[in-house]
Design an enzyme around this catalytic site. Structure first.
Site, short mmCIF file in Angstrom:
data_model
loop_
_atom_site.label_atom_id
_atom_site.label_comp_id
_atom_site.label_asym_id
_atom_site.label_seq_id
_atom_site.Cartn_x
_atom_site.Cartn_y
_atom_site.Cartn_z
N ASP A 15 4.78 7.67 -21.00
CA ASP A 15 5.00 9.11 -20.84
C ASP A 15 6.29 9.49 -21.56
O ASP A 15 6.89 8.68 -22.29
CB ASP A 15 4.95 9.52 -19.36
CG ASP A 15 6.19 9.11 -18.56
OD1 ASP A 15 7.09 8.44 -19.13
OD2 ASP A 15 6.25 9.46 -17.38
N CYS A 37 6.89 4.03 -18.14
CA CYS A 37 7.27 5.38 -17.68
C CYS A 37 8.72 5.27 -17.21
O CYS A 37 9.42 4.34 -17.57
CB CYS A 37 6.30 5.90 -16.62
SG CYS A 37 6.33 5.04 -15.04
N THR A 42 10.05 4.78 -14.13
CA THR A 42 10.25 3.67 -13.19
C THR A 42 9.32 2.49 -13.43
O THR A 42 9.55 1.41 -12.87
CB THR A 42 9.97 4.15 -11.75
OG1 THR A 42 8.61 4.62 -11.71
CG2 THR A 42 10.93 5.26 -11.33
N GLY A 90 4.66 4.74 -11.34
CA GLY A 90 3.53 5.68 -11.35
C GLY A 90 2.46 5.28 -12.35
O GLY A 90 1.25 5.32 -12.06
N HIS A 106 -0.14 -16.55 -12.08
CA HIS A 106 -0.80 -16.52 -10.77
C HIS A 106 -1.79 -15.36 -10.60
O HIS A 106 -2.77 -15.51 -9.88
CB HIS A 106 0.24 -16.45 -9.66
CG HIS A 106 0.95 -17.75 -9.44
ND1 HIS A 106 1.73 -18.01 -8.34
CD2 HIS A 106 1.00 -18.88 -10.21
CE1 HIS A 106 2.22 -19.24 -8.41
NE2 HIS A 106 1.81 -19.79 -9.55
N ARG A 110 -6.40 -22.84 -8.14
CA ARG A 110 -6.50 -22.12 -6.87
C ARG A 110 -6.31 -20.62 -7.04
O ARG A 110 -6.75 -19.83 -6.20
CB ARG A 110 -5.48 -22.67 -5.86
CG ARG A 110 -4.03 -22.38 -6.21
CD ARG A 110 -3.07 -23.08 -5.25
NE ARG A 110 -1.68 -22.73 -5.47
CZ ARG A 110 -0.91 -23.25 -6.43
NH1 ARG A 110 -1.43 -24.14 -7.26
NH2 ARG A 110 0.35 -22.87 -6.55
N HIS A 111 -5.69 -20.22 -8.14
CA HIS A 111 -5.45 -18.79 -8.37
C HIS A 111 -6.71 -18.05 -8.80
O HIS A 111 -6.80 -16.84 -8.68
CB HIS A 111 -4.34 -18.60 -9.39
CG HIS A 111 -3.06 -19.27 -8.98
ND1 HIS A 111 -2.31 -18.82 -7.93
CD2 HIS A 111 -2.45 -20.38 -9.46
CE1 HIS A 111 -1.27 -19.62 -7.76
NE2 HIS A 111 -1.33 -20.58 -8.68
N ARG A 146 -8.30 -16.39 -5.82
CA ARG A 146 -7.47 -15.29 -5.31
C ARG A 146 -7.63 -14.06 -6.19
O ARG A 146 -7.71 -12.92 -5.70
CB ARG A 146 -6.00 -15.73 -5.23
CG ARG A 146 -5.81 -16.82 -4.19
CD ARG A 146 -4.44 -17.46 -4.24
NE ARG A 146 -4.37 -18.55 -3.27
CZ ARG A 146 -3.44 -19.47 -3.26
NH1 ARG A 146 -2.46 -19.45 -4.16
NH2 ARG A 146 -3.45 -20.42 -2.35
C1 RB5 Z 1 8.59 11.39 -15.05
O1 RB5 Z 1 9.64 12.25 -14.75
C2 RB5 Z 1 8.54 10.27 -14.04
O2 RB5 Z 1 8.08 10.74 -12.81
C3 RB5 Z 1 7.65 9.14 -14.55
O3 RB5 Z 1 8.12 8.70 -15.78
C4 RB5 Z 1 7.55 7.90 -13.68
O4 RB5 Z 1 8.81 7.41 -13.34
C5 RB5 Z 1 6.64 7.99 -12.53
O5 RB5 Z 1 6.43 7.05 -11.77
#
Ligand code: RB5
Length: 151
Positions: A8, A65, A67, A70, A98, A132-133, A136
């Site tokens: 993104d 993205c 974090t 998302g 794994h 074994r994986h 799973r």
């Molecule tokens: C975008 O602002 C942010 O929400 C996206 O990049 C991400 O971190 C979502 O999980």
């Protein structure tokens, strides 16, 4: 290796740097965007790369993205995808060994472009341990299909 990549707007520079890095290492990279300067919804870009992996057009996917969370949640909803948000090279190695993860997700607001490249290299170079994986991972895929988990 054939790799599908998308991000993104929070990760355009890191994605472009990763595309260049992976191409310089001989990978066949399809870059699904997004473009610089646009504000987009990360599930749309997760779907583009994850569908390419699910359809066999790419062997692995990489999504970035802000974090890494998302875009990973969205990718994991696509049938056939085992997506993992990675925080360090060891988790990159272990999710291949794994979990047989086929999509790696990174947070550009958490990790530097270089750190993402290092984790991506480990993710792409590590093979599944099997053994074994295997059972799973089969249970994960049964859950995805709403089937009873095999005993
Ligand atoms: C975008 O602002 C942010 O929400 C996206 O990049 C991400 O971190 C979502 O999980």
């Amino acid at each position: 290796m054939k790799i599908a990549i998308a991000s993104d707007h929070a990760a355009v520079e890191e994605r472009l740097a990763l595309v260049e890095h992976l191409r310089s290492r001989g990978h066949d990279v399809t870059d699904f965007g997004c473009e610089r300067g646009e504000s987009v919804d990360y599930p749309d870009y997760a779907a583009l790369a994850a569908n390419a992996v699910a359809e066999g057009k790419a062997e692995r996917g990489i999504l970035i993205c802000g974090t890494g969370i998302g875009i990973c949640m969205a990718a994991g909803k696509v049938n056939g995808i085992r997506a993992a948000t990675l925080s360090d090279p060891w988790s990159a190695e272990m999710t291949r060994r794994h979990n047989d993860a086929n999509v790696a997700c990174f947070g550009a607001r958490i990790h530097s472009a270089k750190a993402i490249q290092r984790m991506a290299d480990v993710f792409l170079e590590t093979t599944f341990d099997g053994g074994r994986h295997t059972d799973r991972v089969a249970k994960i895929m049964a859950l995805e299909k709403g089937q009873p988990v095999p005993s």
